[in-house]
Design a protein around this motif. Structure first.
Motif, PDB file in Angstrom:
ATOM      1  N   ASP A 195     -21.382  47.776  34.914  1.00  0.00           N
ATOM      2  CA  ASP A 195     -22.170  48.138  36.096  1.00  0.00           C
ATOM      3  C   ASP A 195     -21.706  47.386  37.332  1.00  0.00           C
ATOM      4  O   ASP A 195     -22.315  47.486  38.385  1.00  0.00           O
ATOM      5  CB  ASP A 195     -23.661  47.849  35.842  1.00  0.00           C
ATOM      6  CG  ASP A 195     -23.956  46.361  35.670  1.00  0.00           C
ATOM      7  OD1 ASP A 195     -23.011  45.572  35.464  1.00  0.00           O
ATOM      8  OD2 ASP A 195     -25.149  45.991  35.733  1.00  0.00           O
ATOM      9  N   ARG A 196     -20.619  46.595  37.196  1.00  0.00           N
ATOM     10  CA  ARG A 196     -20.044  45.786  38.279  1.00  0.00           C
ATOM     11  C   ARG A 196     -20.992  44.690  38.756  1.00  0.00           C
ATOM     12  O   ARG A 196     -20.827  44.182  39.859  1.00  0.00           O
ATOM     13  CB  ARG A 196     -19.638  46.665  39.471  1.00  0.00           C
ATOM     14  CG  ARG A 196     -18.551  47.682  39.189  1.00  0.00           C
ATOM     15  CD  ARG A 196     -17.160  47.082  39.284  1.00  0.00           C
ATOM     16  NE  ARG A 196     -16.133  48.056  38.973  1.00  0.00           N
ATOM     17  CZ  ARG A 196     -15.530  48.816  39.874  1.00  0.00           C
ATOM     18  NH1 ARG A 196     -15.884  48.718  41.131  1.00  0.00           N
ATOM     19  NH2 ARG A 196     -14.583  49.644  39.500  1.00  0.00           N
TER      20      ARG A 196
ATOM     21  N   ARG B  90     -22.924  54.488  38.920  1.00  0.00           N
ATOM     22  CA  ARG B  90     -21.634  54.157  39.532  1.00  0.00           C
ATOM     23  C   ARG B  90     -20.598  55.242  39.256  1.00  0.00           C
ATOM     24  O   ARG B  90     -19.851  55.652  40.152  1.00  0.00           O
ATOM     25  CB  ARG B  90     -21.148  52.813  38.984  1.00  0.00           C
ATOM     26  CG  ARG B  90     -19.822  52.356  39.534  1.00  0.00           C
ATOM     27  CD  ARG B  90     -19.473  50.972  39.052  1.00  0.00           C
ATOM     28  NE  ARG B  90     -19.076  50.916  37.663  1.00  0.00           N
ATOM     29  CZ  ARG B  90     -17.850  51.185  37.222  1.00  0.00           C
ATOM     30  NH1 ARG B  90     -16.905  51.554  38.072  1.00  0.00           N
ATOM     31  NH2 ARG B  90     -17.563  51.089  35.942  1.00  0.00           N
TER      32      ARG B  90
END
Length: 746
Positions: A522-523, A575
């Protein structure tokens, strides 16, 4: 040996004898000290170390301690020894007719360039190719274990250290040689004026010295190239020049690369390797982070892909700017990746760092990068990603198969950029490895990567035991359906949808999507294994795939939290949806979950927020979205991937506001009435279709999907292809309107 009149010197490690004879107080030579990375055997078996010792001792003969000693079979060592006039002997092997010592000679077939004589030159670990007064040598020093090796050895190991296995830091010419098409690299802005904004004493001289020692112009090299025939603007950072530190010239060259890519409508790939900001340039160095970030925003506005590859090391201001701004972020195995240096962290907060901290594997586990790719496979992965993002071109059809064909054209596909013709050896190895199944590094998917509490670990164990019990019960029933489930009933569908042998999303992806590349994270916090997402091809068209994956066996199911996504899973899907919209890719969602994970940690990290964000974003997607319910479709956890233009269910899938057990418990205070609740909720596919919630029921074949998975996969594939074909002619505005009208009627 002494009786033969020889002056004998025994080799030692850590000043300890490698041979019992040294106890006789004969002269010794210490080869070095052992470390965590270097064992005594590694020191004693290192060509450079042994040849340096022979030179220091003015030896003319080398006696090995065993016929099967590693150096006895090392052609590189024997060739180097012969070049230097050294004769090598080993004891005759047991079981042979020979006795005493046997001279070892290199194979007459051995050929190729040999390294220059070891010298007292000031070797630098940061340089990929070291220099001495006689010019370039062929010795390279591993930055991890600090041992020297013949460059040929390292190349034949795929640019990995023969002793410790560490991937070696590549120069731009070597990187280009194993990545881009031969002769395709055109350098841009090879030289730019230096900057000394602080008038830092000695800085100009230091720059000149770095150029002399490294043979490099600056800490980055940029230009245009092609990979499998696909054009790309490419930048390669040079860790051998000021440790890849980012000063004014580096920022200017990367920004100029991006702006020219925008002007020429080219995708951008940057190989990152940096120790951080160049301190001698002060705030000017810091401003390069913002300068390049502005350029990345311009590239994003032009809807051109930006792919970064994080190599060892990627730290400091580069990590905190363009390295982590890629649409897709790849990394090489075990690369050092982080913002603050480990020494800084230890000195600042006095905290002991966990094992594997700030590695590529650590970054993947914590959701910060998309994938770890083996070096030998980077060319192939980059070619596929460039093809998936390639703009429509009437003069050329780009598909998965056309890219694979382009990668198989032969040796000319691999670089002869500047120097490094030896890279063809690696190129041949790459082509051989590409024939193997799969090309992304296999990294185990960890269940709850965020550090589970003791209570949640007990819950997971209990869930695992329940799953084992359920598996045992269903194995005992050939039909997979409990006796209280009437044929054709909703409860029968519930039982079939939960069957542990039912094909999971991964099976459908394998059967529907060509060239699937999984993208992780999910960064921000973690990578949730319950959401399996990535890009690939369906019927020759690039697509984004987002699926809820339960797992194929018990261990996998536990690791994937039994298909119940965490907030990080929904943020990963969001994302990927945003990226698909940016590049105009259709989205396929495969739904199979009991529901979103309900637990303390999930609530703390905003489970409801994450689902809500998915719903509103999907409502406004300007690309076609097709969702198929494969098994269980539980509550908002399922709906978060089902706000689509087309929604279908397999005939034995179920879709409901919550589980029948939960419904019966809440409304009737009696979980045993779950079969009755299933009928009341009308959660089986035919009832859901009759209610207008879905568009179609997809046949699973003669029996349930777990009895004939090939037929089930084929039916889903046909539905997906036909749905995307029907949606292809709708404009972005029509897609949004159709989707919103679809849900407005309920």
């Amino acid at each position: 040996m002494e009786q033969a009149g020889l002056d004998v010197v025994f080799a030692t490690v850590d000043n300890r004898s490698l041979d019992g004879f040294a106890r006789r107080q004969l002269p010794t030579y210490n080869l070095g000290s052992t470390t965590a990375e270097v064992s005594a055997d590694a020191l004693a078996g290192n060509i450079y170390t042994v040849l340096s010792a022979a030179k220091a001792c003015e030896a003319s003969l080398i006696f090995l301690d065993a016929a099967d000693a590693p150096l006895a079979r090392d052609e590189y060592f024997l060739r180097h020894a012969r070049k230097r006039g050294l004769r090598v002997f080993a004891p005759a092997a047991e079981g042979t007719l020979l006795m005493g010592w046997m001279e070892l000679l290199p194979s007459p077939d051995a050929a190729g360039p040999l390294a220059a004589e070891p010298s007292e030159a000031p070797w630098e670990t940061v340089f990929s190719i070291d220099l001495d007064d006689e010019g370039p040598t062929h010795w390279r020093r591993c930055h991890k274990c600090k041992l020297f090796f013949d460059k040929e050895e390292i190349i034949e190991e795929g640019y990995a250290c023969p002793a410790c296995g560490t991937l070696q830091r590549l120069r731009s010419d070597e990187r280009l040689a194993i990545t881009v098409d031969a002769g395709s690299f055109e350098e841009w802005n090879a030289q730019m004026p230096d900057s000394n904004p602080l008038d830092f004493p000695g800085y100009p001289e230091k720059l000149a010295d770095q150029r002399d020692r490294s043979g490099l112009e600056e800490a980055v090299r940029t230009g245009r190239a092609a990979i499998a025939g696909l054009p790309v603007a490419i930048g390669i950072m040079e860790s051998g020049f000021f440790m890849g530190s980012m000063g004014h010239v580096v920022g200017e060259k990367v920004a100029a690369l991006i702006d020219r890519a925008v002007a020429e409508s080219l995708p951008v790939v940057v190989f990152c390797a940096s120790g951080g900001a160049r301190m001698q340039e002060g705030l000017t160095s810091l401003m390069q982070m913002a300068k390049v970030s502005c350029a990345v925003e311009r590239l994003s506005a032009a809807r051109l892909p930006f792919i970064t590859v994080l190599t060892d090391p990627t730290t400091g201001g580069v990590t905190a700017s363009f390295a982590m701004q890629g649409d897709i972020i790849l990394a090489e195995p075990r690369a050092l990746i982080g913002f603050a240096g480990q020494r800084v962290i230890r000195d600042t907060i006095k905290q002991e760092l966990p094992p594997g901290f700030q590695t590529a594997e650590f970054a993947l586990e914590h959701g910060l990068i998309d994938a770890i790719v083996e070096r030998s496979q980077l060319r192939r992965v980059l070619a596929q990603l460039l093809a998936i993002h390639a703009p429509a071109d009437p003069s050329r059809i780009v598909t998965y198969h056309s890219v694979m064909d382009a990668l198989e054209v032969g040796a000319n596909a691999y670089g002869s950029v500047s120097v490094a013709p030896e890279a063809r050896i690696v190129g041949e190895r790459i082509r051989a490895e590409e024939a193997a199944t799969g090309f992304l590094r296999k990294v185990p998917v960890v269940g709850e990567l965020f550090g589970r509490s003791e209570a949640s670990e007990e819950e997971a164990a209990a869930a695992a035991r329940r799953e084992l019990d359920r598996h045992a019960r269903r194995e005992a029933r050939k039909s997979g359906v409990s006796a209280d489930a009437a044929a054709g009933s909703a409860w029968e569908s519930v039982q079939i949808a939960r069957n542990v042998h039912r094909p999971t999303a991964r099976r459908y992806i394998d059967g529907i999507v060509e060239g699937f590349i999984e993208l992780h994270g999910d960064r921000a916090f973690a990578d949730d294994g319950a959401i399996l997402a990535g890009v690939g091809w369906i019927s020759g068209h690039p697509v984004t795939v987002i699926a809820q994956e339960k797992g194929v066996n018990l261990a996998d199911r536990v690791a994937r939290n039994f298909g119940c996504p965490q907030p990080e899973g929904y943020r990963k899907s969001l994302r990927l949806m945003a990226e698909a919209q940016k590049f105009g890719r259709p989205i396929l969602c495969l739904v199979d979950t009991q529901g979103a994970f309900c637990g303390t940690e999930a609530e703390e990290r905003g489970q409801g927020n994450a689902i809500a964000d998915n719903l509103v974003f999907m409502a406004g997607l300007t690309v076609p979205v097709v969702s198929v319910l494969l098994g269980e479709g539980g509550s908002g956890g399922a709906l978060a991937l089902a706000v689509a233009n087309r929604v279908a269910m397999q005939e034995h899938a179920v879709y409901s506001v919550l589980s029948p057990e939960g419904f019966a418990s809440i409304l009737w205070k009696d979980r045993s009435r779950a079969p009755e609740a299933a009928e009341v909720m009308q959660m089986n596919a035919d009832a859901v279709l009759a209610g207008g919630i879905i568009d179609a029921v997809i046949s699973e074949g003669v029996g349930p999907a777990h009895e004939n998975p090939e037929a089930a996969v084929e039916a889903v594939r046909d539905y997906v292809k036909e749905s995307f074909k029907e949606l292809a002619d709708l404009s972005p505005e029509e897609l949004v309107a159709q989707r919103q009208e679809r849900f407005a009627k309920f």
